[in-house]
Design an enzyme around this catalytic site. Structure first.
Site, mmCIF file in Angstrom:
data_model
loop_
_atom_site.group_PDB
_atom_site.id
_atom_site.type_symbol
_atom_site.label_atom_id
_atom_site.label_comp_id
_atom_site.label_asym_id
_atom_site.label_seq_id
_atom_site.Cartn_x
_atom_site.Cartn_y
_atom_site.Cartn_z
ATOM 1 C CE LYS A 54 -4.218 -1.860 2.014
ATOM 2 N NZ LYS A 54 -5.226 -1.775 3.075
ATOM 3 C CG ASP A 113 -8.234 0.616 3.418
ATOM 4 O OD1 ASP A 113 -9.052 -0.168 2.912
ATOM 5 O OD2 ASP A 113 -7.000 0.415 3.390
HETATM 6 N N1 LIG Z 1 -11.399 -4.719 7.280
HETATM 7 C C1 LIG Z 1 -10.714 -4.140 6.334
HETATM 8 O O1 LIG Z 1 -11.235 -3.741 5.287
HETATM 9 C C2 LIG Z 1 -9.244 -3.927 6.519
HETATM 10 C C3 LIG Z 1 -8.550 -3.003 5.724
HETATM 11 C C4 LIG Z 1 -7.185 -2.828 5.951
HETATM 12 C C5 LIG Z 1 -6.541 -3.584 6.935
HETATM 13 N N2 LIG Z 1 -7.248 -4.473 7.671
HETATM 14 C C6 LIG Z 1 -6.584 -5.272 8.725
HETATM 15 O O2 LIG Z 1 -5.897 -4.402 9.600
HETATM 16 C C7 LIG Z 1 -4.722 -5.047 10.089
HETATM 17 C C8 LIG Z 1 -3.497 -4.147 9.884
HETATM 18 O O3 LIG Z 1 -3.310 -3.882 8.511
HETATM 19 P P1 LIG Z 1 -2.281 -2.740 8.040
HETATM 20 O O4 LIG Z 1 -2.454 -2.588 6.581
HETATM 21 O O5 LIG Z 1 -2.385 -1.550 8.915
HETATM 22 O O6 LIG Z 1 -0.880 -3.459 8.352
HETATM 23 P P2 LIG Z 1 0.510 -2.749 8.712
HETATM 24 O O7 LIG Z 1 0.654 -1.452 8.016
HETATM 25 O O8 LIG Z 1 1.542 -3.812 8.525
HETATM 26 O O9 LIG Z 1 0.407 -2.419 10.310
HETATM 27 C C9 LIG Z 1 0.330 -3.466 11.234
HETATM 28 C C10 LIG Z 1 0.075 -2.875 12.629
HETATM 29 O O10 LIG Z 1 -0.099 -3.973 13.548
HETATM 30 C C11 LIG Z 1 0.871 -3.875 14.600
HETATM 31 N N3 LIG Z 1 1.268 -5.216 15.010
HETATM 32 C C12 LIG Z 1 1.548 -6.269 14.202
HETATM 33 N N4 LIG Z 1 1.862 -7.353 14.948
HETATM 34 C C13 LIG Z 1 1.777 -6.948 16.255
HETATM 35 C C14 LIG Z 1 1.976 -7.609 17.499
HETATM 36 N N5 LIG Z 1 2.353 -8.912 17.566
HETATM 37 N N6 LIG Z 1 1.796 -6.905 18.640
HETATM 38 C C15 LIG Z 1 1.406 -5.616 18.588
HETATM 39 N N7 LIG Z 1 1.213 -4.930 17.446
HETATM 40 C C16 LIG Z 1 1.398 -5.593 16.299
HETATM 41 C C17 LIG Z 1 2.014 -3.095 13.988
HETATM 42 O O11 LIG Z 1 2.803 -2.527 15.005
HETATM 43 P P3 LIG Z 1 4.318 -2.036 14.702
HETATM 44 O O12 LIG Z 1 4.192 -0.667 14.108
HETATM 45 O O13 LIG Z 1 4.961 -2.042 16.033
HETATM 46 O O14 LIG Z 1 4.910 -3.032 13.753
HETATM 47 C C18 LIG Z 1 1.239 -2.046 13.176
HETATM 48 O O15 LIG Z 1 0.729 -1.040 14.002
HETATM 49 C C19 LIG Z 1 -4.637 -6.388 9.361
HETATM 50 O O16 LIG Z 1 -5.168 -7.374 10.218
HETATM 51 C C20 LIG Z 1 -5.526 -6.189 8.147
HETATM 52 O O17 LIG Z 1 -6.087 -7.410 7.692
HETATM 53 C C21 LIG Z 1 -8.589 -4.655 7.496
#
Ligand SMILES: NC(=O)c1ccc[n+]([C@@H]2O[C@H](COP(=O)([O-])OP(=O)(O)OC[C@H]3O[C@@H](n4cnc5c(N)ncnc54)[C@H](OP(=O)(O)O)[C@@H]3O)[C@@H](O)[C@H]2O)c1
Length: 292
Positions: free
Chosen positions: A71, A107
């Site tokens: 993204k 989003d």
């Molecule tokens: N429903 C929907 O339409 C939709 C749309 C977009 C995303 N999502 C969901 O949202 C989630 C995040 O997506 P994203 O695009 O934001 O991913 P991303 O940019 O990779 O961000 C991941 C986030 O999760 C945190 N994280 C990951 N593993 C962790 C752990 N073990 N303990 C604590 N924090 C942790 C990361 O913290 P750090 O910064 O410390 O790494 C970061 O804040 C995913 O599950 C995705 O499927 C859903």
């Protein structure tokens, strides 16, 4: 779906891509409206992202969604960003317009539409605790700020990323109260009170072995809890909310509405929301059966 010489291609770029639910809802929508479109998944190798994006126009692809982990990485290869994508710093939808690649981010607005439908609490003036500071957190935080949220508290494992998001919000929303908490900080129970909304934007809760992302005793009946995760449909956080009798939603509604907004960008037509919702629910229930 009949593929002919006139079929137009849209799709999704990601890695991995097998788990995506987007083809179900988009292809159901195209079929319902008898549109000559087909939505395909593309598993893109990390080193091939630039070549893949540059192939969109020569191959006649009409547009694509972008998902994890591209993204943000996709931005240098685009001709223009819309206001939301520019603010958020991430793109989830590429539109081909007059031979140029335009990056959008649906989003945040997808989240707001789902929130209004499922939680149905006024956003203006309200306090939100956002757990996470990745791409999804940024989209949700900017959308809430645009809707007039009163206060946003960001709690992220990497606290520096939380601070960057807070600074970016401050530059654009002068009257919004913003603070950043250490991930394992104590005292959250005193900060989060009646009427507040907790939003998990991390992937914690996808695995059955994942811990609860907040202390369970902070939940109060007047709060609401949102989890952006939709598989599984009920994370430990949402289970806690349900047991406490408070309003909650998972990420399926956001997935639906961000997809509907992409559909409208590509086709210029109103998305058939109920058809798309049914397709997602049907597929989500199968996934649930497979994982049980
Ligand atoms: N429903 C929907 O339409 C939709 C749309 C977009 C995303 N999502 C969901 O949202 C989630 C995040 O997506 P994203 O695009 O934001 O991913 P991303 O940019 O990779 O961000 C991941 C986030 O999760 C945190 N994280 C990951 N593993 C962790 C752990 N073990 N303990 C604590 N924090 C942790 C990361 O913290 P750090 O910064 O410390 O790494 C970061 O804040 C995913 O599950 C995705 O499927 C859903």
């Amino acid at each position: 779906m009949l593929i002919t010489g006139k079929t137009r291609i849209v799709g999704i770029f990601g890695n991995p891509i097998e788990q995506t639910m987007s083809p179900y809802m988009h292809n159901a929508a195209f079929e319902a409206l008898s549109l000559p479109y087909c939505y395909l998944p593309f598993n893109i190798n990390h080193n091939d992202l630039e070549a893949s994006v540059r192939s969109i126009i020569p191959l006649g692809i009409k547009g694509v969604n972008i998902t994890i982990p591209f993204k943000m990485k996709v931005i240098p290869f685009l001709d223009e960003l819309d206001r939301h994508a520019g603010l958020i710093g991430a793109v989830n939808t590429i539109e081909v317009r007059e031979g140029r690649l335009i990056g959008h981010n649906t989003d945040g607005n997808g989240f707001i539409k789902a929130f209004n439908e499922e939680i149905d609490l006024p956003i203006a003036g309200r306090r939100f605790l956002i757990i996470g500071a990745g791409g999804a957190a940024r989209a949700v935080a900017f959308a809430l700020a645009e809707e007039g949220a009163g206060e946003i508290i960001i709690k992220n494992r990497t606290v520096e990323k939380g601070r960057v998001l807070a600074d970016d919000l401050r530059k654009n929303f002068f009257s919004l109260k913003i603070s950043v908490m250490e991930f394992n900080a104590y005292g959250i129970n005193n900060l989060i009170t009646d009427g507040d909304v907790i939003i998990n934007t991390t992937s914690v809760g996808m695995k059955s072995s994942d811990p609860l992302i907040i202390p369970p005793d902070i939940l109060r009946p007047s709060m609401a809890v949102c989890d952006l995760i939709y598989n599984p449909p009920e994370t430990p956080l949402l289970r806690g909310a349900r047991k406490s009798g408070i309003r909650f939603m998972n990420g399926l509604g956001m997935l639906l509405y961000q997809g509907a907004l992409s559909f409208e960008i590509w086709t210029g037509l109103k998305a058939p929301i109920e058809v798309m919702r049914e397709a997602l629910i049907r597929e989500a229930s199968k996934t649930k059966c497979r994982t049980e």
